[in-house]
Design an enzyme around this catalytic site. Sequence first.
Site, PDB file in Angstrom:
ATOM      1  N   ARG A  78     -19.131 -16.693   0.738  1.00 32.85           N
ATOM      2  CA  ARG A  78     -18.678 -15.418   0.161  1.00 32.85           C
ATOM      3  C   ARG A  78     -18.812 -15.375  -1.366  1.00 32.85           C
ATOM      4  O   ARG A  78     -17.986 -14.803  -2.065  1.00 32.85           O
ATOM      5  CB  ARG A  78     -17.219 -15.119   0.553  1.00 32.85           C
ATOM      6  N   SER A 125     -11.350  -8.403   5.591  1.00 36.56           N
ATOM      7  CA  SER A 125     -10.742  -9.736   5.471  1.00 36.56           C
ATOM      8  C   SER A 125     -10.173  -9.938   4.072  1.00 36.56           C
ATOM      9  O   SER A 125     -10.883  -9.782   3.077  1.00 36.56           O
ATOM     10  CB  SER A 125     -11.775 -10.823   5.766  1.00 36.56           C
ATOM     11  N   GLU A 171     -10.519 -12.949  -0.808  1.00 34.31           N
ATOM     12  CA  GLU A 171     -11.888 -12.514  -0.526  1.00 34.31           C
ATOM     13  C   GLU A 171     -12.082 -11.094  -1.057  1.00 34.31           C
ATOM     14  O   GLU A 171     -13.145 -10.743  -1.553  1.00 34.31           O
ATOM     15  CB  GLU A 171     -12.184 -12.564   0.975  1.00 34.31           C
TER      16      GLU A 171
END
Length: 297
Positions: free
Chosen positions: A171, A220, A290
Amino acid sequence: MMADTLPKVEGKLTAQAPLAPLVWFKSGGAAQWLFEPRDRADLQTFLRDLDPAVPVMALGLGSNLIVRDGGVPGVVVRLGKAFAKVTNSADLTLDCGAGASGILVSSTARDNGIAGLEFLRSIPGTVGGFVRMNGGAYGGEVKDILVDCDVVMRDGSLRTLPVAELGYTYRHSELPDGAIVVAARFKGRPGKSEDIQAEMDRISASREASQPLRSKTGGSTFKNPEGHKAWQLVDEAGCRGLTRGGAQVSEKHTNFLLNTGDATSTDIEALGEEVRRRVKEKSGVTLEWEIQRVGIK
């Protein structure tokens, strides 16, 4: 920063533009300026002529984002329909504008018998965000399919960066500061359209069953720590259903935060920090955000 100090544009430039309607959480303040360029040349000229001290931020579908209540200083760039085209450009390769959605990319791949891009169907965002964040789900990541991407630098110059130069990790990319992704090439493998559709259907059903898709959320919230699942750590710390103001930890999937109606971005971010505190206390693991948090508190 007054209008007469900004470069002339062919697209749309809006002062004090509310960003809450443009992000999934439906909360947060305004952009000092929102720029929707007509095309790539318009974006390049604007950035070239803009005072280098003015901050610039790209905004996609706003799915993985908390815009703080004080708003975003400088210029927020939003790429519209001119940047949302997807074409089959070469052998098993799609040429994708940065404003194209994951649904459009995966559907175009299906129509051209290109497998391996099905996971993009499940990521609520645009190509520009996928490339910047190494978006991934259901066993796939952008680093696995990206050939290269075109970016407009803060000085207005255009560069093509191969995947090897993006420094992809989980990520995260090492995309240069201020660079705005305008296009990307994704390469898959041969596949039958019906098999590709079946995999996309499986992913959609799985997502529908496990995630609060009908809610105002940001996707998320926390990265999965090495050897752990973020949702499980949040659940074990007793945070399922936890609230702060109008914000709530989802009962359905504990790695999702919800705006239950009138949450401020301050509520949402504070709830996330409380979850991080409780998880650290319970398991000793420090959760990393995130979701991107931008602007002034």
